[in-house]
Design an enzyme around this catalytic site. Structure first.
Site, PDB file in Angstrom:
ATOM      1  N   LYS A 105       6.082   2.781   4.789  1.00 51.92           N
ATOM      2  CA  LYS A 105       6.198   2.372   6.302  1.00 51.92           C
ATOM      3  C   LYS A 105       7.346   2.669   6.999  1.00 51.92           C
ATOM      4  CE  LYS A 105       1.820   0.973   6.800  1.00 51.92           C
ATOM      5  NZ  LYS A 105       0.647   1.091   7.524  1.00 51.92           N
ATOM      6  N   SER A 148       2.670   3.387  -2.880  1.00 49.46           N
ATOM      7  CA  SER A 148       2.939   3.628  -1.674  1.00 49.46           C
ATOM      8  C   SER A 148       3.863   2.022  -1.251  1.00 49.46           C
ATOM      9  CB  SER A 148       1.827   3.432  -0.661  1.00 49.46           C
ATOM     10  OG  SER A 148       1.073   2.298  -1.031  1.00 49.46           O
TER      11      SER A 148
END
Length: 403
Positions: A51, A303
């Site tokens: 992110k 991720s």
């Protein structure tokens, strides 16, 4: 506009700030699957998740335009830390609205990057609504976690790194929640390698995007429930769905048990700690949900790695039980001297190591003169557990297994 040029521009912006994470060959996964598997370890990113890339690109673009008036975001996790880190880097004010139920460790993690934290609402949607209002009232720019094209461009930089490391990659497996990650990555991938297969993976407990992909139109859900909290998105974004429908070749989903087994596998076999959302690609591969030609070169995005330690402890415990490395028994004994010794002697003979034991002679469900012994055993697989059951039955012990 989200295209290869905007993703390359994002790559220039994040250089020197965002870590170029390893894209490592995974021999055991390759052997299991029959593919040549590589893992993109965004769990090792500076804030523990991908992110940061999108948040940094969005805020950098604001600063380039002379907008230093502050930013606001709604998040209970990785996006919050990415926005807070980027804002601190540029010396601008950041406010993060988090649900009131957000764990203290996550709140503290955001505060450590210098952001202001407002706890509001019982869920993300309520926090999101408040953050949008807060931004308008205070003239702060709202940084969306996935529908912003500059955020998506930042996430797409992962593809550039993967293809620089492994030029002849045949497929990418990408986690999907709101769809920002796979939108950016797939745009870059299809521009550079049009024949590359893009495979999306979501959690069964958060099915909105997969349902929308199958129906070819946005569909929302009433609620979500999954251990993969990083992709637990209730509603479908029409913006990211458009990119997904255009670029994604197949869309799979995995259940919580499959996600948990992947987390444990990665921890034990790959020596990497990955959160639920970050493990769904590996879960899909491990459980036979990926259909590619034998020997295909496959890149899987891990991720993020920001998993709650309580959740990790539960996953490890359940994983040990499922793989027959731990066994829990409730045994009923006659409450007299030597009974417990007779029971433990059998365990000694079969080589079962006691890791926890409890003795209860007061439960109301006991017959007079009996006692319950609860025991957790370290075992060596299904055959060993079968031997333990057999010996206890031969010894006349009444017992039940607990799961």
């Amino acid at each position: 506009m989200l295209d290869l040029a905007s993703i390359r521009q994002a790559y220039e912006r994040v250089q020197g700030v965002v870590h170029r994470t390893p894209f490592s060959y995974a021999p055991i996964l390759s052997q299991i699957s029959g593919y040549e598997v590589y893992l993109k370890k965004e769990n090792l990113q500076r804030t523990g998740a991908f992110k940061l890339r999108g948040a940094f690109n969005r805020i950098a673009s604001l600063v380039e335009k002379g907008d230093r008036g502050g930013v606001v975001a709604a998040s209970a996790g990785n996006h919050a830390q990415g926005v807070a880190f980027a804002a601190k880097h540029f010396g601008i004010e950041a406010t993060i609205v988090m649900p009131e139920s957000t764990p203290l460790t996550k709140v503290q993690g955001v505060k450590e990057f210098g952001a202001n934290v407002i706890l509001h609402g019982s869920n993300y949607d309520e926090a999101y609504a408040y953050a949008v209002t807060f931004g308008k009232e205070n003239n702060f720019t709202f940084v969306h976690p996935f529908t912003d094209e500059e955020v998506m461009a930042g996430q797409g930089t992962i593809t550039l790194e993967m293809l620089e490391d492994v030029e002849d990659l045949d497929a990418m497996i990408v986690p999907v929640g709101g769809g920002g990650l796979i939108s950016g990555m797939s745009v870059a991938a299809k521009a550079l390698k049009p024949d590359m297969k893009i495979i999306a993976v979501s959690a069964e407990g958060a099915p909105a995007m997969k349902n929308s992909y199958d129906a070819k139109r946005p569909l929302d859900t009433l609620s979500v429930r999954t251990i993969a909290d990083g992709i637990a998105v209730r509603d479908t974004s029409p913006i990211t769905l458009e990119y997904i429908l255009k670029n994604v070749d197949s869309f799979e989903s995995v259940c919580d048990d499959e996600i948990a087994s992947a987390i444990l596998f990665l921890l034990e076999k790959q020596k990497v700690l990955v959160e639920g959302a970050g493990s769904v690609g590996v879960a899909a591969l491990m459980h036979g949900k990926i259909d590619l030609s034998k020997g295909a070169k496959v890149g899987i995005v891990l991720s993020g790695g920001n998993i709650d330690v309580t959740m990790l402890s539960l996953i490890i415990e359940k994983g040990l039980m499922k793989s027959a490395r731990k066994m829990k028994l409730m045994v009923t004994l006659v409450d007299k001297p030597g009974a417990l010794q007779s029971f433990t002697q059998i365990l000694t003979e079969v080589g079962a190591n006691i890791v926890q034991i409890g003795y209860d002679r007061t439960s109301i469900d006991l017959e007079f003169g009996d006692a319950h012994v609860s025991v957790a055993l370290e075992t060596k697989g299904e055959e060993h557990q079968a031997l333990i059951r057999k010996k206890l039955e031969e010894g006349g012990f009444a017992f039940r297994e607990e799961h």
